[in-house]
Design a protein around this motif. Structure first.
Motif, PDB file in Angstrom:
ATOM      1  N   ILE A  61       0.839  -1.205   0.000  1.00 41.02           N
ATOM      2  CA  ILE A  61       0.000   0.000   0.000  1.00 41.02           C
ATOM      3  C   ILE A  61       0.870   1.250   0.000  1.00 41.02           C
ATOM      4  O   ILE A  61       0.641   2.178  -0.786  1.00 41.02           O
ATOM      5  N   LEU A  62       1.885   1.289   0.860  1.00 43.55           N
ATOM      6  CA  LEU A  62       2.778   2.456   0.913  1.00 43.55           C
ATOM      7  C   LEU A  62       3.462   2.690  -0.430  1.00 43.55           C
ATOM      8  O   LEU A  62       3.546   3.823  -0.915  1.00 43.55           O
ATOM      9  N   ASN A  99      -0.240   2.709  10.855  1.00 45.37           N
ATOM     10  CA  ASN A  99      -1.468   1.927  10.921  1.00 45.37           C
ATOM     11  C   ASN A  99      -2.244   2.112   9.637  1.00 45.37           C
ATOM     12  O   ASN A  99      -2.269   3.190   9.055  1.00 45.37           O
ATOM     13  N   VAL A 100      -2.810   1.017   9.183  1.00 44.54           N
ATOM     14  CA  VAL A 100      -3.674   1.033   8.014  1.00 44.54           C
ATOM     15  C   VAL A 100      -5.083   0.733   8.506  1.00 44.54           C
ATOM     16  O   VAL A 100      -5.325  -0.307   9.109  1.00 44.54           O
ATOM     17  N   ALA A 111      -7.356   4.544   5.086  1.00 47.83           N
ATOM     18  CA  ALA A 111      -6.271   5.509   5.249  1.00 47.83           C
ATOM     19  C   ALA A 111      -5.051   4.846   5.865  1.00 47.83           C
ATOM     20  O   ALA A 111      -5.132   3.780   6.478  1.00 47.83           O
ATOM     21  N   VAL A 112      -3.914   5.510   5.684  1.00 52.03           N
ATOM     22  CA  VAL A 112      -2.660   5.108   6.325  1.00 52.03           C
ATOM     23  C   VAL A 112      -2.282   6.222   7.287  1.00 52.03           C
ATOM     24  O   VAL A 112      -2.253   7.394   6.903  1.00 52.03           O
ATOM     25  N   GLY A 113      -2.011   5.856   8.538  1.00 54.30           N
ATOM     26  CA  GLY A 113      -1.594   6.822   9.543  1.00 54.30           C
ATOM     27  C   GLY A 113      -0.159   6.580   9.954  1.00 54.30           C
ATOM     28  O   GLY A 113       0.295   5.432  10.030  1.00 54.30           O
ATOM     29  N   PHE A 114       0.556   7.672  10.189  1.00 52.57           N
ATOM     30  CA  PHE A 114       1.938   7.601  10.665  1.00 52.57           C
ATOM     31  C   PHE A 114       1.994   8.248  12.041  1.00 52.57           C
ATOM     32  O   PHE A 114       1.442   9.334  12.233  1.00 52.57           O
ATOM     33  N   VAL A 148      -5.106   9.343   2.628  1.00 50.31           N
ATOM     34  CA  VAL A 148      -6.250   8.520   2.257  1.00 50.31           C
ATOM     35  C   VAL A 148      -5.813   7.534   1.176  1.00 50.31           C
ATOM     36  O   VAL A 148      -5.133   7.904   0.223  1.00 50.31           O
ATOM     37  N   ILE A 149      -6.238   6.285   1.337  1.00 54.20           N
ATOM     38  CA  ILE A 149      -5.952   5.231   0.359  1.00 54.20           C
ATOM     39  C   ILE A 149      -6.964   5.342  -0.780  1.00 54.20           C
ATOM     40  O   ILE A 149      -8.176   5.374  -0.535  1.00 54.20           O
TER      41      ILE A 149
END
Length: 153
Positions: A61-62, A99-100, A111-114, A148-149
């Motif tokens: 995903i990243l 976190n995804v 979404a992907v969170g850092f 956002v993915i």
């Protein structure tokens, strides 16, 4: 079987190789408290080497969404399925937590969170992101960002 994360007695078990192990343990405990409070579920982590399929999913995903490759080794991975949402957390040696959030239903939030542990620098691969600050009793100051993915995974 993984390790249940205790958010009362915070432990660095599994994170000892991190230069910010205590802050990362606090960040991990902060996530455990969130899942306990919001979803009444236990937050369990396993060694990244035992969760290669989940780690590869996050890595894909990243890479596909933002061409991001995390330089730091992954230490632990957690997966929680609650309310139709798959949450995967990866805790990295540098102190980074990713976190995804992936709602399985079409049109749901994805979404992907850092999150950066207190004491760590922003990794080069995330230098284009702006990070907001948040205080946490367990983790001190957390800096976070997200995107956002758009694709299907």
């Amino acid at each position: 079987m993984g390790q249940v994360v205790d958010f009362v007695e915070v432990s660095t078990e599994g994170l000892e190789s991190s230069p910010v192990a205590e802050a990362l343990a606090g960040l991990r405990a902060n996530e455990a408290r969130y899942f306990n409070t919001k979803y009444k579920t236990t937050f369990v982590v396993e060694k990244a080497s035992d969760a290669t399929e989940l780690l590869e999913w996050v890595t894909r995903i990243l890479k596909e969404e933002r061409d991001i490759v995390i330089a730091s080794p992954a230490l632990e991975v957690s997966e929680n399925d609650v309310d139709g949402i798959t949450w995967v957390h990866v805790f990295y040696e540098s102190g980074l937590s990713i976190n995804v959030l992936y709602t399985r239903e079409d049109g749901g939030k994805r979404a992907v969170g850092f999150k950066l542990s207190q004491g760590m620098e922003v990794p080069e691969e995330l230098s284009s992101f702006k990070f907001a600050r948040q205080k946490s009793k367990l983790a001190g100051e957390i800096r976070g960002s997200y995107f956002v993915i758009k694709g299907e995974y």
